[in-house]
Motif scaffolding. Sequence first.
Motif, PDB file in Angstrom:
ATOM      1  N   GLY A  93       9.657   4.198  -6.549  1.00  0.00           N
ATOM      2  CA  GLY A  93      10.268   3.946  -5.635  1.00  0.00           C
ATOM      3  C   GLY A  93      10.988   2.502  -6.123  1.00  0.00           C
ATOM      4  O   GLY A  93      12.614   2.195  -5.976  1.00  0.00           O
ATOM      5  N   VAL A 174      18.600  -0.016   7.733  1.00  0.00           N
ATOM      6  CA  VAL A 174      17.170  -0.055   6.588  1.00  0.00           C
ATOM      7  C   VAL A 174      16.517  -1.017   6.935  1.00  0.00           C
ATOM      8  O   VAL A 174      16.607  -1.789   7.867  1.00  0.00           O
ATOM      9  N   ARG A 175      14.531  -0.328   7.448  1.00  0.00           N
ATOM     10  CA  ARG A 175      13.760  -0.645   7.879  1.00  0.00           C
ATOM     11  C   ARG A 175      12.302  -1.227   7.523  1.00  0.00           C
ATOM     12  O   ARG A 175      12.192  -1.852   7.304  1.00  0.00           O
ATOM     13  N   SER A 176      12.672  -0.159   5.939  1.00  0.00           N
ATOM     14  CA  SER A 176      11.350  -0.901   5.452  1.00  0.00           C
ATOM     15  C   SER A 176      11.340  -2.241   4.790  1.00  0.00           C
ATOM     16  O   SER A 176      12.650  -2.896   4.472  1.00  0.00           O
ATOM     17  N   ALA A 179      11.895  -1.996   1.069  1.00  0.00           N
ATOM     18  CA  ALA A 179      13.562  -1.586   0.709  1.00  0.00           C
ATOM     19  C   ALA A 179      14.479  -2.708   1.136  1.00  0.00           C
ATOM     20  O   ALA A 179      15.729  -3.777   0.546  1.00  0.00           O
TER      21      ALA A 179
ATOM     22  N   GLU B 108      14.020   3.357   1.124  1.00  0.00           N
ATOM     23  CA  GLU B 108      14.465   3.843   2.363  1.00  0.00           C
ATOM     24  C   GLU B 108      14.229   5.081   2.077  1.00  0.00           C
ATOM     25  O   GLU B 108      13.527   5.730   2.649  1.00  0.00           O
ATOM     26  N   ILE B 110      13.379   7.264  -0.159  1.00  0.00           N
ATOM     27  CA  ILE B 110      12.316   7.497  -1.300  1.00  0.00           C
ATOM     28  C   ILE B 110      10.909   7.534  -0.044  1.00  0.00           C
ATOM     29  O   ILE B 110      10.250   8.460  -0.148  1.00  0.00           O
ATOM     30  N   GLU B 111      10.952   6.639   0.289  1.00  0.00           N
ATOM     31  CA  GLU B 111       9.936   6.172   1.429  1.00  0.00           C
ATOM     32  C   GLU B 111       9.616   7.445   2.457  1.00  0.00           C
ATOM     33  O   GLU B 111       8.753   7.822   2.777  1.00  0.00           O
ATOM     34  N   ARG B 112      10.617   7.350   3.010  1.00  0.00           N
ATOM     35  CA  ARG B 112      10.925   8.670   4.452  1.00  0.00           C
ATOM     36  C   ARG B 112      10.555  10.127   3.555  1.00  0.00           C
ATOM     37  O   ARG B 112       9.694  10.402   4.955  1.00  0.00           O
TER      38      ARG B 112
END
Lengths: 230, 122
Positions: A93, A174-176, A179, B108, B110-112
């Motif tokens: 990522g 965006v929540r992460s 990220a 985001e 890639i995580e999803r």
Amino acid sequence: MMELIMNVPMMLVLTVGAYLLGVWVRKKSGLALLHPFIISIPVIISVLKVMDIPCSFYMESNAMIDFLLGPCVVSLGLVLYDNREVILKNLAGIASSVVVGSIVGVASVFLLCRLFGLSDMFLLSLEPKSVTTPIAMDVSEVIGGNPSLTAVSVVLCGFVGAVLGPLVIKISGVRSSVAKGLGMGCASHGLGTARAIEMGAVEGAVSGLSIALMGLVTAVVVPLFNHLFI
Amino acid sequence: MEVLTGFFIIMAHLAVGNLISGLTGNFLPGSVTGMVLLFISLLTGLVKDRQIRKVAGFLTDNMTIFFLPAFMGIMDLWGMIRLDLWAWLSVVVLTTILVLLAAAYTQEGIERMTSFLKRRKR
């Protein structure tokens, strides 16, 4: 009489003094956004103007401080090392986000500079602007930009991200945490990271390491892009 | 001793970084090559982090001061920048926001995607 003021130690005192004053003001005010820069630059400019000292003399006298930019970039290797666990855990990522961020940065600078009819000097100086100042200036020098214009653009870019970044992230949905940190660090280097630290520990750490990664990737992407498109 | 050792190690990595960059046609700035070399030296244990922490910390914590001198070069450029001030400002503001969105959305996404794949496996 003039040489009593126009000498190397005096110019070094001016630089270090202006910086310390900037750091002191930020500490006293408690405002993270009040970068030492905002105080130091006007102080140095006014002293030079009042004393009628040429800017070129000031820059030559400070060659010693300027030289330390190189060791400063090398030291970022330690930042990478300190964050090696976060990097390895999110390797795919983080690597793709930094590469995409870097390419979007260079390509958008190219397109917008052409759209607004800016000269190649602006284009080459702006391409590395999302990277931390010492790396951006070195890249700018290598590709034929103007390092001073790059330095100013980098700082401006840092403020844009630090001020507008949190709002943009909110709107984007965006929540992460990783990220958010990547966005802040890739777009606005150290100034963005100062703001990302306020969002949370993960955001801060990821933003901090993206400074070094973005610097590395952009140093590769910019010359490649110029080779292909300019 | 600690300061001198740290200074030596960092300067040596910069020197070798410059050398490698010079030999490869200066594709990467020597300082960036030096940064990668230092990271590798730390990972392989060739250099211990405590040997350089003091000097490296001093340099990275006070980064601003090292570009103050170069920044002043803008005084000579001001006449030219002023003519294109608005275009310059617009490019910086717009591209900064674009980079932020591009990097954040990639991570985001890639995580999803990975959490979606994990769920499907189950």
